[in-house]
Design a protein around this motif. Structure first.
Motif, PDB file in Angstrom:
ATOM      1  N   ILE A 160     -51.153   1.937 -35.671  1.00  0.00           N
ATOM      2  CA  ILE A 160     -49.650   2.171 -36.048  1.00  0.00           C
ATOM      3  C   ILE A 160     -49.157   1.176 -36.546  1.00  0.00           C
ATOM      4  O   ILE A 160     -49.052  -0.233 -36.257  1.00  0.00           O
ATOM      5  CB  ILE A 160     -48.992   2.459 -34.453  1.00  0.00           C
ATOM      6  CG1 ILE A 160     -49.788   3.603 -34.043  1.00  0.00           C
ATOM      7  CG2 ILE A 160     -47.602   2.723 -34.843  1.00  0.00           C
ATOM      8  CD1 ILE A 160     -49.869   3.534 -32.521  1.00  0.00           C
ATOM      9  N   ASP A 161     -48.364   1.460 -37.718  1.00  0.00           N
ATOM     10  CA  ASP A 161     -47.602   0.449 -38.596  1.00  0.00           C
ATOM     11  C   ASP A 161     -46.334   0.200 -37.813  1.00  0.00           C
ATOM     12  O   ASP A 161     -45.451   1.037 -37.490  1.00  0.00           O
ATOM     13  CB  ASP A 161     -47.340   0.769 -39.973  1.00  0.00           C
ATOM     14  CG  ASP A 161     -48.408   0.315 -40.756  1.00  0.00           C
ATOM     15  OD1 ASP A 161     -49.122  -0.707 -40.610  1.00  0.00           O
ATOM     16  OD2 ASP A 161     -48.715   1.347 -41.594  1.00  0.00           O
ATOM     17  N   THR A 162     -45.843  -1.004 -37.463  1.00  0.00           N
ATOM     18  CA  THR A 162     -44.674  -1.376 -36.902  1.00  0.00           C
ATOM     19  C   THR A 162     -43.679  -1.986 -37.916  1.00  0.00           C
ATOM     20  O   THR A 162     -44.149  -2.484 -38.865  1.00  0.00           O
ATOM     21  CB  THR A 162     -44.739  -2.547 -36.039  1.00  0.00           C
ATOM     22  OG1 THR A 162     -45.169  -3.680 -36.354  1.00  0.00           O
ATOM     23  CG2 THR A 162     -45.828  -1.878 -34.576  1.00  0.00           C
ATOM     24  N   MET A 177     -51.655  -2.025 -33.107  1.00  0.00           N
ATOM     25  CA  MET A 177     -50.170  -1.902 -33.563  1.00  0.00           C
ATOM     26  C   MET A 177     -49.885  -3.244 -34.193  1.00  0.00           C
ATOM     27  O   MET A 177     -50.307  -4.258 -33.625  1.00  0.00           O
ATOM     28  CB  MET A 177     -49.343  -1.837 -32.344  1.00  0.00           C
ATOM     29  CG  MET A 177     -48.702  -0.341 -32.172  1.00  0.00           C
ATOM     30  SD  MET A 177     -47.576  -0.538 -31.019  1.00  0.00           S
ATOM     31  CE  MET A 177     -47.699   0.935 -30.112  1.00  0.00           C
ATOM     32  N   GLY A 178     -49.005  -3.072 -35.319  1.00  0.00           N
ATOM     33  CA  GLY A 178     -48.687  -4.534 -35.979  1.00  0.00           C
ATOM     34  C   GLY A 178     -48.032  -4.212 -37.264  1.00  0.00           C
ATOM     35  O   GLY A 178     -48.262  -2.988 -37.615  1.00  0.00           O
ATOM     36  N   GLU A 179     -47.623  -5.367 -37.960  1.00  0.00           N
ATOM     37  CA  GLU A 179     -47.063  -5.168 -39.368  1.00  0.00           C
ATOM     38  C   GLU A 179     -48.060  -4.934 -40.255  1.00  0.00           C
ATOM     39  O   GLU A 179     -49.164  -6.065 -40.341  1.00  0.00           O
ATOM     40  CB  GLU A 179     -46.306  -6.283 -39.587  1.00  0.00           C
ATOM     41  CG  GLU A 179     -44.912  -6.383 -38.718  1.00  0.00           C
ATOM     42  CD  GLU A 179     -44.277  -7.897 -38.384  1.00  0.00           C
ATOM     43  OE1 GLU A 179     -44.796  -8.821 -38.940  1.00  0.00           O
ATOM     44  OE2 GLU A 179     -43.524  -7.791 -37.641  1.00  0.00           O
ATOM     45  N   GLU A 211     -58.808  -3.420 -41.906  1.00  0.00           N
ATOM     46  CA  GLU A 211     -59.133  -2.424 -42.880  1.00  0.00           C
ATOM     47  C   GLU A 211     -60.108  -1.193 -42.614  1.00  0.00           C
ATOM     48  O   GLU A 211     -61.136  -1.255 -41.781  1.00  0.00           O
ATOM     49  CB  GLU A 211     -59.717  -3.010 -43.968  1.00  0.00           C
ATOM     50  CG  GLU A 211     -60.050  -2.334 -45.216  1.00  0.00           C
ATOM     51  CD  GLU A 211     -60.557  -3.353 -46.617  1.00  0.00           C
ATOM     52  OE1 GLU A 211     -61.312  -4.262 -46.146  1.00  0.00           O
ATOM     53  OE2 GLU A 211     -59.957  -3.082 -47.564  1.00  0.00           O
ATOM     54  N   GLY A 212     -59.574  -0.030 -42.893  1.00  0.00           N
ATOM     55  CA  GLY A 212     -60.514   1.327 -42.635  1.00  0.00           C
ATOM     56  C   GLY A 212     -60.087   1.663 -41.259  1.00  0.00           C
ATOM     57  O   GLY A 212     -60.631   3.040 -40.960  1.00  0.00           O
ATOM     58  N   GLN A 259     -51.639   1.562 -43.097  1.00  0.00           N
ATOM     59  CA  GLN A 259     -51.654   1.865 -44.526  1.00  0.00           C
ATOM     60  C   GLN A 259     -52.201   0.817 -45.420  1.00  0.00           C
ATOM     61  O   GLN A 259     -52.740   1.028 -46.333  1.00  0.00           O
ATOM     62  CB  GLN A 259     -50.108   2.527 -44.951  1.00  0.00           C
ATOM     63  CG  GLN A 259     -49.948   3.709 -44.410  1.00  0.00           C
ATOM     64  CD  GLN A 259     -49.014   4.585 -45.121  1.00  0.00           C
ATOM     65  OE1 GLN A 259     -48.526   4.118 -46.413  1.00  0.00           O
ATOM     66  NE2 GLN A 259     -48.410   5.690 -44.603  1.00  0.00           N
ATOM     67  N   PHE A 260     -51.520  -0.434 -45.110  1.00  0.00           N
ATOM     68  CA  PHE A 260     -51.771  -1.594 -46.078  1.00  0.00           C
ATOM     69  C   PHE A 260     -53.051  -2.093 -45.678  1.00  0.00           C
ATOM     70  O   PHE A 260     -53.525  -2.922 -46.516  1.00  0.00           O
ATOM     71  CB  PHE A 260     -50.687  -2.519 -45.463  1.00  0.00           C
ATOM     72  CG  PHE A 260     -50.532  -3.828 -46.692  1.00  0.00           C
ATOM     73  CD1 PHE A 260     -49.662  -3.654 -47.706  1.00  0.00           C
ATOM     74  CD2 PHE A 260     -51.135  -4.859 -46.357  1.00  0.00           C
ATOM     75  CE1 PHE A 260     -49.255  -4.630 -48.690  1.00  0.00           C
ATOM     76  CE2 PHE A 260     -51.029  -6.038 -47.178  1.00  0.00           C
ATOM     77  CZ  PHE A 260     -50.136  -5.823 -48.342  1.00  0.00           C
TER      78      PHE A 260
END
Lengths: 377, 325
Positions: B54-56, B27-29, B42-43, B33-34
């Motif tokens: 999970i994007d936060t 999890m993290g910013e 990455e990946g 997706q980025f």
């Protein structure tokens, strides 16, 4: 919307801002026949009464122990708010969890923590529920889905949201009740938790136990809001409701709706439950500067949640005066015995100061990966 | 043996542990997706899906606290902080909640969370983004802190951290992300709390952690080539637990110690290391313990000056010669 938050220069204590409809809740509850309550047996109803009475007598015994100088630090009493913990927790199932702030004794007893270990914890004894390492504000019983007992206002809100996340991640149909006071609603951590709960569809229920005062600051002097604290939920697209915390039937009914929403839709709810504490913020609060004695007296005499429940059950023919007396006598005796147990218990050993810090340190050799010095001189 | 970058080594650690244990989530910013602000993750979204990666939102107190809460129920979150400097808005969750809950519950609750991300100056981003909080966080019993300097250690320490039942904070370094080194394919961990002698020597012990290890190794080469001095470099790898024995063994051999870190000097990690050396090996010392830290000011923005502020091989050489004098 009022600008009442700008009028900080009040000369006398400001009155509570509980809604008009909740100011005189005495009389038969409109929620007695609610689906959440229709299935309650006589025994269930008596049990709810007993649970509130136990909390009340435990805390009244705590006051005595505190005055005897046996309890250090803070002691935040729940007296007057019992119907909130008992009502909300009584509708939970086996995968439902809870976490709260520092006014945590009522919830602890309601989930089944025993009075002895709770009382011993207050005295800092080794037999305490946290081995004398937590104190009044830090009770925990993970085996009963009770995750504390947290000392920093609002700091438990992200934790409870994480518990709800974990339940969803593990595919369990459950929810987490996150209790906080009205003073917590201005903390950033609470708003961050609201956002995550709504954004990620988490089964969490934020319960604002609104007793009107964040320590000595009334809601009017602390909080800008759109008519109620719970209504802020709309800003996050969450459902919310206002609850009369003096009416056990209503607390149960409205909590049950939120629990169903969490279980079936994974959607969070904010419930603002109006309640009142009879004692100061903590025992260190002389309670003389920020509210009228008359206000306290009014709540005690006319809106006491235990008395109102008693009246309700006497009317229903579920309770009798004799049963009321024996339940209260038993609760008082249980509390007295807990105090005796705490008195007779030993303090923790000096060695225990450096135990329970790291799992790896307490389980040396058992599948541990850490080496080196972990506790320093 | 395969050669991986520090970044790839961290990613490999997360991939392997995610395969090993379904409770591990990232999890993290911008981690999903980025593909990661530094492409460390990455990946991973593609491989493990949105339930595990999970994007936060930008909401450190919220999502770190959420991770702490989830870890109490047995999830093993690996939380990425874009900068450890951002931990300061989540301090209550990181210290009060993750660090204290086992103790305050009398051992009833564990908190197997990992928080990782870069904690370094030297990137020309000013004071708010250049904090090195390892000493400050390691000052709290209940918390573990590791600072890998090489790809091998980065992978091994992160894998150990994810398997650990206590909160472990992994402090990386953006300047090291492209550094390459040998990293074995097979499963291994670097135990937390074991220092590593990165270079053997006989005349002087340099104790360092994180990128200061790389700086010290460069200084050791200069000292050998230009001054004929044999320097031993001890890489702490882990700040808490701390491997006192490896430090003391080296000092007993060389009788001189220089402590190098990128922290500011006041209450830095090396203040504790210096105390331990003088307390347990006082009679072994032939000279006062030397220290090289960042110059004691908020991190300066101006790039040429920031390079002066942070320990450089030249400053380490200069300080070493004083200890050797």
């Amino acid at each position: 919307m009022s600008n009442r938050h700008l009028t900080t220069a009040v000369a006398k204590p400001t009155a509570l801002t509980h809604p008009e409809s909740l100011k005189n809740p005495a009389g038969p509850s409109a929620f007695a026949k609610d689906p959440a309550n229709a299935g309650l047996t006589k025994a269930d109803k008596v049990k709810l009464y007993t649970q509130m009475a136990r909390i009340r007598h435990f805390e009244q015994r705590c006051i005595r122990t505190y005055q005897q100088g046996k309890i250090g630090g803070f002691l935040h009493l729940y007296v007057g708010q019992e119907a909130v913990a008992v009502g909300t927790l009584s509708v939970l199932g086996k995968n439902d969890h809870l976490i709260t702030g520092y006014r945590d004794h009522g919830h602890a007893l309601m989930v089944g923590m025993d009075m002895n270990s709770c009382m011993a914890e207050l005295q800092g004894k080794a037999t305490g529920c946290s081995k004398g390492k937590g104190g009044s504000m830090h009770y925990f019983a993970p085996d009963k889905n009770y995750w504390g007992g947290h000392g920093i206002v609002g700091g438990q809100a992200p934790l409870g949201t994480g518990i709800a996340y974990a339940l969803k991640q593990k595919g369990l149909k459950g929810c987490c009740l996150v209790y906080m006071g009205d003073g917590a609603v201005n903390q950033g951590a609470v708003h961050e938790a609201y956002n995550l709960a709504a954004l990620w569809d988490l089964p969490v229920i934020f319960i604002i136990e609104n007793n009107g005062y964040s320590m000595g600051t009334s809601q009017e002097r602390s909080t800008a809001h759109p008519g109620s604290l719970a209504k802020r939920a709309e800003g996050y697209g969450m459902d919310w409701d206002l609850v009369n915390g003096h009416d056990l039937y209503e607390v149960r009914a409205k909590t049950a709706i939120a629990v169903k929403r969490a279980h079936e839709k994974n959607r969070p709810t904010v419930l603002e439950i109006f309640t009142y504490r009879y004692f100061g913020h903590s025992m260190a609060d002389p309670d003389k500067t920020y509210r009228d004695k008359e206000e306290i007296k009014g709540y005690r005499e006319e809106k006491d949640p235990i008395k109102l429940w008693e009246k309700e059950l006497l009317n229903e023919g579920v309770l009798t005066d004799a049963l009321v007396a024996s339940i209260n006598e038993a609760a008082m005796e249980e509390a007295n015995k807990a105090a005796d147990f705490a008195d007779a218990s030993p303090y923790p050993t000096v060695e225990s100061i450096t135990q329970d810090i790291y799992w790896e340190e307490d389980n040396r050799g058992k599948d541990t990966t850490s080496r080196g010095t972990i506790i320093f001189e | 043996m395969p050669i991986l970058s520090y970044r790839e080594a961290i990613r490999a650690a997360m991939r392997e542990e995610m395969k090993r244990d379904e409770n591990v989530v990232i999890m993290g910013e911008e981690v999903a997706q980025f593909n990661g602000a530094y492409k460390v993750t990455e990946g991973l979204l593609k491989e493990f899906g949105p339930k595990r990666v999970i994007d936060t939102p930008i909401s450190e107190a919220g999502f770190i606290g959420l991770g702490v809460g989830a870890s109490m129920l047995g999830i093993r979150p690996v939380m990425e902080l874009m900068f450890w400097s951002f931990s300061y808005v989540a301090f209550d969750q990181i210290v009060n909640n993750a660090g204290n809950i086992r103790y305050m519950s009398g051992g009833l609750i564990n908190c197997p969370i990992v928080i990782r991300g870069p904690a370094n100056g030297g990137t020309n981003v000013g004071a708010t983004h250049s904090h090195t909080p390892e000493a400050m966080l390691a000052a709290h019993p209940g918390i573990k802190v590791v600072c890998p300097a090489t790809p091998y250690d980065a992978k091994g320490l992160l894998k150990a951290a994810i398997r650990d039942n206590d909160p472990v904070y992994v402090m990386e370094n953006t300047i090291l992300y492209n550094d390459k080194g040998e990293v074995p394919d097979e499963d291994y961990i670097v135990p937390i709390g074991v220092a590593d002698v990165k270079r053997a020597g006989t005349d002087l012990t340099i104790v360092a952690h994180g990128r200061a290890v790389i700086t010290s190794l460069k200084a050791a080469e200069i000292l050998e080539a230009e001054h004929g001095v044999s320097v031993e470099v001890v890489d702490l790898r882990s700040i808490r637990p701390l491997d006192e024995e490896t430090i003391l063994t080296s000092v007993r051999k060389t009788h001189r110690a220089l402590l190098v870190e990128e922290n500011k000097p006041f209450c830095g990690v090396d203040a504790q290391v210096a105390y331990i050396i003088q307390s347990k090996a006082f009679d072994e010392l032939d000279a006062p313990i030397g220290r090289v830290s960042s110059i004691d000011a908020p991190q300066i923005y101006s790039k040429p000056l920031e390079d002066v502020q942070i320990p450089s091989p030249a400053r380490v050489v200069e300080a070493a010669l004083k200890v050797l004098a």
